[in-house]
Design a protein around this motif. Structure first.
Motif, PDB file in Angstrom:
ATOM      1  N   ASP A  42       0.624  -1.062   0.058  1.00 19.83           N
ATOM      2  CA  ASP A  42       0.153   0.023   0.042  1.00 19.83           C
ATOM      3  C   ASP A  42       0.934   1.321   0.045  1.00 19.83           C
ATOM      4  O   ASP A  42       1.885   1.245   0.580  1.00 19.83           O
ATOM      5  N   LEU A  43       0.378   2.312  -0.351  1.00 22.14           N
ATOM      6  CA  LEU A  43       0.897   3.620  -0.489  1.00 22.14           C
ATOM      7  C   LEU A  43       0.269   4.591   0.681  1.00 22.14           C
ATOM      8  O   LEU A  43      -1.030   4.437   0.596  1.00 22.14           O
ATOM      9  N   CYS A  44       1.093   5.041   1.494  1.00 19.11           N
ATOM     10  CA  CYS A  44       0.260   5.977   2.573  1.00 19.11           C
ATOM     11  C   CYS A  44      -0.223   7.178   1.663  1.00 19.11           C
ATOM     12  O   CYS A  44       0.615   7.792   1.054  1.00 19.11           O
ATOM     13  N   PRO A  45      -1.435   7.546   2.036  1.00 22.21           N
ATOM     14  CA  PRO A  45      -2.041   8.589   1.482  1.00 22.21           C
ATOM     15  C   PRO A  45      -1.186   9.904   1.935  1.00 22.21           C
ATOM     16  O   PRO A  45      -0.826  10.037   2.639  1.00 22.21           O
ATOM     17  N   LEU A  46      -1.634  11.057   1.322  1.00 19.65           N
ATOM     18  CA  LEU A  46      -1.162  12.429   1.737  1.00 19.65           C
ATOM     19  C   LEU A  46      -1.655  12.612   3.007  1.00 19.65           C
ATOM     20  O   LEU A  46      -2.731  12.593   3.685  1.00 19.65           O
ATOM     21  N   GLY A  47      -0.817  13.107   3.768  1.00 23.80           N
ATOM     22  CA  GLY A  47      -1.173  13.427   5.205  1.00 23.80           C
ATOM     23  C   GLY A  47      -0.570  12.375   6.503  1.00 23.80           C
ATOM     24  O   GLY A  47      -0.578  12.496   7.333  1.00 23.80           O
ATOM     25  N   PHE A  48      -0.140  11.327   5.689  1.00 18.46           N
ATOM     26  CA  PHE A  48       0.242  10.133   6.503  1.00 18.46           C
ATOM     27  C   PHE A  48       1.510   9.603   5.966  1.00 18.46           C
ATOM     28  O   PHE A  48       2.038   9.729   4.957  1.00 18.46           O
ATOM     29  N   GLY A  49       2.252   9.479   7.111  1.00 21.33           N
ATOM     30  CA  GLY A  49       3.881   8.974   6.760  1.00 21.33           C
ATOM     31  C   GLY A  49       3.935   7.525   6.979  1.00 21.33           C
ATOM     32  O   GLY A  49       3.227   7.036   7.651  1.00 21.33           O
ATOM     33  N   VAL A  50       4.996   6.921   6.302  1.00 21.42           N
ATOM     34  CA  VAL A  50       5.382   5.659   6.400  1.00 21.42           C
ATOM     35  C   VAL A  50       6.197   5.430   7.701  1.00 21.42           C
ATOM     36  O   VAL A  50       7.177   5.789   7.849  1.00 21.42           O
ATOM     37  N   THR A  51       5.734   4.392   8.608  1.00 24.12           N
ATOM     38  CA  THR A  51       6.459   4.291   9.848  1.00 24.12           C
ATOM     39  C   THR A  51       6.938   2.611   9.650  1.00 24.12           C
ATOM     40  O   THR A  51       8.027   2.356  10.444  1.00 24.12           O
ATOM     41  N   VAL A  52       6.873   1.754   8.740  1.00 25.42           N
ATOM     42  CA  VAL A  52       7.395   0.669   8.609  1.00 25.42           C
ATOM     43  C   VAL A  52       7.165   0.277   6.992  1.00 25.42           C
ATOM     44  O   VAL A  52       6.071   0.266   6.583  1.00 25.42           O
ATOM     45  N   GLU A  53       8.234   0.162   6.586  1.00 27.85           N
ATOM     46  CA  GLU A  53       8.401  -0.012   5.201  1.00 27.85           C
ATOM     47  C   GLU A  53       7.845  -1.314   4.588  1.00 27.85           C
ATOM     48  O   GLU A  53       7.693  -2.213   5.403  1.00 27.85           O
ATOM     49  N   CYS A  54       7.352  -1.509   3.609  1.00 26.19           N
ATOM     50  CA  CYS A  54       6.740  -2.965   2.917  1.00 26.19           C
ATOM     51  C   CYS A  54       7.865  -3.807   2.921  1.00 26.19           C
ATOM     52  O   CYS A  54       9.065  -3.498   2.338  1.00 26.19           O
ATOM     53  N   GLY A  55       7.595  -5.221   3.375  1.00 22.50           N
ATOM     54  CA  GLY A  55       8.664  -6.052   3.320  1.00 22.50           C
ATOM     55  C   GLY A  55       8.121  -7.484   3.764  1.00 22.50           C
ATOM     56  O   GLY A  55       7.157  -8.119   2.798  1.00 22.50           O
ATOM     57  N   LYS A  56       8.163  -8.046   4.927  1.00 18.00           N
ATOM     58  CA  LYS A  56       7.731  -9.177   5.439  1.00 18.00           C
ATOM     59  C   LYS A  56       6.036  -8.960   5.336  1.00 18.00           C
ATOM     60  O   LYS A  56       5.016  -9.705   4.934  1.00 18.00           O
ATOM     61  N   THR A  57       5.780  -7.644   5.874  1.00 14.64           N
ATOM     62  CA  THR A  57       4.343  -7.259   6.098  1.00 14.64           C
ATOM     63  C   THR A  57       3.955  -5.955   5.196  1.00 14.64           C
ATOM     64  O   THR A  57       5.071  -5.399   4.777  1.00 14.64           O
ATOM     65  N   ASN A  58       2.916  -5.716   4.910  1.00 17.23           N
ATOM     66  CA  ASN A  58       2.465  -4.462   4.228  1.00 17.23           C
ATOM     67  C   ASN A  58       2.970  -3.088   4.971  1.00 17.23           C
ATOM     68  O   ASN A  58       3.284  -3.159   6.158  1.00 17.23           O
ATOM     69  N   THR A  59       2.716  -2.176   4.446  1.00 22.91           N
ATOM     70  CA  THR A  59       3.192  -0.936   4.476  1.00 22.91           C
ATOM     71  C   THR A  59       2.253  -0.406   6.038  1.00 22.91           C
ATOM     72  O   THR A  59       1.084  -0.558   5.730  1.00 22.91           O
ATOM     73  N   GLN A  60       3.123   0.238   6.947  1.00 16.92           N
ATOM     74  CA  GLN A  60       2.182   0.885   8.105  1.00 16.92           C
ATOM     75  C   GLN A  60       2.282   2.223   8.027  1.00 16.92           C
ATOM     76  O   GLN A  60       3.465   2.892   7.788  1.00 16.92           O
ATOM     77  N   CYS A  61       1.314   3.018   7.949  1.00 19.41           N
ATOM     78  CA  CYS A  61       1.171   4.276   7.966  1.00 19.41           C
ATOM     79  C   CYS A  61       0.630   4.975   9.380  1.00 19.41           C
ATOM     80  O   CYS A  61      -0.128   4.383  10.073  1.00 19.41           O
ATOM     81  N   LYS A  62       1.163   6.298   9.514  1.00 18.37           N
ATOM     82  CA  LYS A  62       0.731   6.974  10.763  1.00 18.37           C
ATOM     83  C   LYS A  62       0.459   8.445  10.401  1.00 18.37           C
ATOM     84  O   LYS A  62       1.100   9.133   9.493  1.00 18.37           O
ATOM     85  N   ALA A  63      -0.580   8.861  10.947  1.00 19.49           N
ATOM     86  CA  ALA A  63      -1.005  10.472  10.287  1.00 19.49           C
ATOM     87  C   ALA A  63       0.021  11.455  10.805  1.00 19.49           C
ATOM     88  O   ALA A  63       0.686  11.345  11.999  1.00 19.49           O
ATOM     89  N   CYS A  64       0.241  12.415  10.018  1.00 18.67           N
ATOM     90  CA  CYS A  64       1.362  13.451  10.367  1.00 18.67           C
ATOM     91  C   CYS A  64       0.795  14.500  11.523  1.00 18.67           C
ATOM     92  O   CYS A  64      -0.524  14.681  11.289  1.00 18.67           O
ATOM     93  N   GLN A  65       1.608  15.126  12.097  1.00 19.17           N
ATOM     94  CA  GLN A  65       1.098  16.011  13.249  1.00 19.17           C
ATOM     95  C   GLN A  65       0.689  17.421  12.539  1.00 19.17           C
ATOM     96  O   GLN A  65       1.695  17.901  11.921  1.00 19.17           O
ATOM     97  N   GLU A  66      -0.261  17.893  12.676  1.00 21.76           N
ATOM     98  CA  GLU A  66      -0.580  19.101  11.892  1.00 21.76           C
ATOM     99  C   GLU A  66       0.072  20.499  12.279  1.00 21.76           C
ATOM    100  O   GLU A  66       0.362  20.510  13.692  1.00 21.76           O
ATOM    101  N   GLY A  67       0.760  20.988  11.595  1.00 21.64           N
ATOM    102  CA  GLY A  67       1.726  22.185  11.813  1.00 21.64           C
ATOM    103  C   GLY A  67       3.134  21.928  12.439  1.00 21.64           C
ATOM    104  O   GLY A  67       3.808  22.692  12.716  1.00 21.64           O
ATOM    105  N   VAL A  68       3.390  20.526  12.487  1.00 16.81           N
ATOM    106  CA  VAL A  68       4.724  19.918  12.827  1.00 16.81           C
ATOM    107  C   VAL A  68       5.379  19.118  11.676  1.00 16.81           C
ATOM    108  O   VAL A  68       6.666  19.472  11.640  1.00 16.81           O
ATOM    109  N   THR A  69       4.482  18.253  11.307  1.00 16.76           N
ATOM    110  CA  THR A  69       4.931  17.313  10.327  1.00 16.76           C
ATOM    111  C   THR A  69       4.071  17.354   9.265  1.00 16.76           C
ATOM    112  O   THR A  69       2.846  17.709   9.412  1.00 16.76           O
ATOM    113  N   PHE A  70       4.543  17.014   8.017  1.00 18.72           N
ATOM    114  CA  PHE A  70       3.826  16.764   6.754  1.00 18.72           C
ATOM    115  C   PHE A  70       4.357  15.710   5.832  1.00 18.72           C
ATOM    116  O   PHE A  70       5.329  15.309   6.153  1.00 18.72           O
TER     117      PHE A  70
END
Length: 408
Positions: A42-70
């Motif tokens: 999977d591709l993390c959508p806009l506003g979500f960052g990759v926390t675990v790259e795709c490999g043994k398991t699928n991609t894991q995403c986490k929402a970016c913090q408004e005003g701090v990260t993007f």
């Protein structure tokens, strides 16, 4: 995208299995990456960052913090929000889907380098053989890629992509193949050149001749127009030959002008010397007519000048040829001291000019003749130069009066 059916769990309820992202035949994977089990990453959508790259398991995403990260691009991790450089206007605040918007101006972008403050930098241009993959934007530079086979790029640009190569038509002949740096060069086959039948090449002689054409042609050497076809590139050597002839003609003209100028200068010096001789001749004739002694021409000239003029005003051109030969022989003999090359340096000649004299058969004679053709070349000037190189023997020979042979 079609997904595989869900597997049933032990309690009868349905839950997504590890194969829920497997791609069915005919479908495509947007990320073009797969897990070890063959699941499309999977591709993390806009506003979500990759926390675990795709490999043994699928991609894991986490929402970016408004005003701090993007995260402004799919499948990228959350990045810290940028700060606009001092003096640069802020046009948009940092949000989860975009970085801080800074107005660097047209042709510039905000260059963010890890560990340093962001700076406004000029947008890059793609050179020849490179096309624009994406254009420069406020927060990233121009990205270029090499033109693949069948495409080209002939100019530096920040917006132009690689263009498709031109294909020559049937009525044209290809002069140059298409490369990444230049397009195909085509020329019309119907371009005509004037050629006589008597000088036709073997290739042209095999051309089929129309019977009507042979009847209308009265003279065998009459000109005939034939298609140029593959001989178009032969025009370039003709242009080069014409240009070379023009350059050679200009060089000959310049050499001729320099030669005539030197001849005129020498004639002016000889005219001045002759006028000086004429001004002193009546007194000399009277002196020797009264005594009944008739010296030879060169001895009379030296006697008159040593008696009537000072050493400083006497020209080297007026020195008798026998005396000039004696001086030249002394300068060639370097066993007594410095030679003619040191004298040339004292007379103001550059080293390259001295080397040119040295390549001749008689360098001393050439040096003194060239020097005497200049203005102000008096015996006193040559006398002083000889003393500076410590050749007093030559200086004495120069100032010694000539012996006059007389007939009573």
């Amino acid at each position: 995208m079609a997904l595989a059916p869900l597997l049933a769990s032990g309690d009868g309820r349905s839950s997504p299995s590890s194969t829920s992202g497997q791609v069915a035949a005919g479908d495509t994977c947007e990320s073009n990456r797969f897990t070890e089990d063959g699941e499309c990453c999977d591709l993390c959508p806009l506003g979500f960052g990759v926390t675990v790259e795709c490999g043994k398991t699928n991609t894991q995403c986490k929402a970016c913090q408004e005003g701090v990260t993007f995260s402004a691009l799919p499948g990228t991790p959350c990045s810290p929000c940028s700060l606009c450089p001092q003096g640069i206007q802020v046009t948009g605040l940092c949000m989860a889907t975009q970085d801080t918007q800074c107005n660097c101006g047209d042709g510039f972008f905000l260059n963010v380098v890890n560990g340093s403050d962001p700076l406004c930098a000029p947008c890059s241009s793609c050179g020849k053989g490179l096309g624009v993959e994406w254009e420069c934007r406020p927060h990233w530079d121009t990205k270029c890629k090499a033109c693949p086979a069948g495409t080209y790029s002939e100019e530096n640009s920040q917006t132009e992509t690689c263009l498709n190569c031109t294909t020559c038509q049937e009525s044209e002949v290809q002069i140059r193949e298409c490369t990444a740096n230049s397009d195909t060069l085509c020329m019309d086959k119907k371009l005509m050149i004037l050629q006589r039948q008597g000088t036709a090449s073997p290739k042209d002689s095999s051309r089929r001749v129309d019977p009507m054409e042979s009847e209308t042609s009265t003279y065998p050497s009459s000109p005939d127009f034939i298609p140029q076809e593959d001989n178009g590139k032969n025009i370039i050597p003709v242009y080069c030959s014409i240009l070379a002839a023009i350059v050679i003609g200009l060089l000959i003209y310049v050499a001729y002008k320099c030669w005539t100028s030197c001849k005129q200068k020498q004639q002016q010096q000889l005219a001045k010397a002759h006028a000086s001789e004429l001004s002193c001749s009546p007194e000399g004739e009277k002196l020797h007519s009264d005594s009944g002694v008739f010296p030879d021409t060169h001895s009379l000239q030296e006697t008159q000048q040593l008696k009537g003029n000072k050493l400083e005003s006497r020209l080297y051109l007026n020195v008798a040829p026998q005396r000039q030969e004696e001086i030249e022989q002394l300068l060639l003999d370097t066993s007594c001291g410095k030679g003619w090359r040191h004298l040339a340096a004292q007379l103001g000649y550059e080293q390259d000019r001295v080397d040119i004299f040295g390549r001749g058969e008689d360098p001393v004679h050439t040096l003194l003749c060239d020097w005497s053709a200049q203005e102000g070349t008096t015996v006193s000037a040559l006398y002083a130069a000889l003393n500076r190189i410590e050749r007093s023997d030559v200086a004495v020979a120069l100032s010694r009066p000539a012996e006059a042979s007389s007939v009573v």
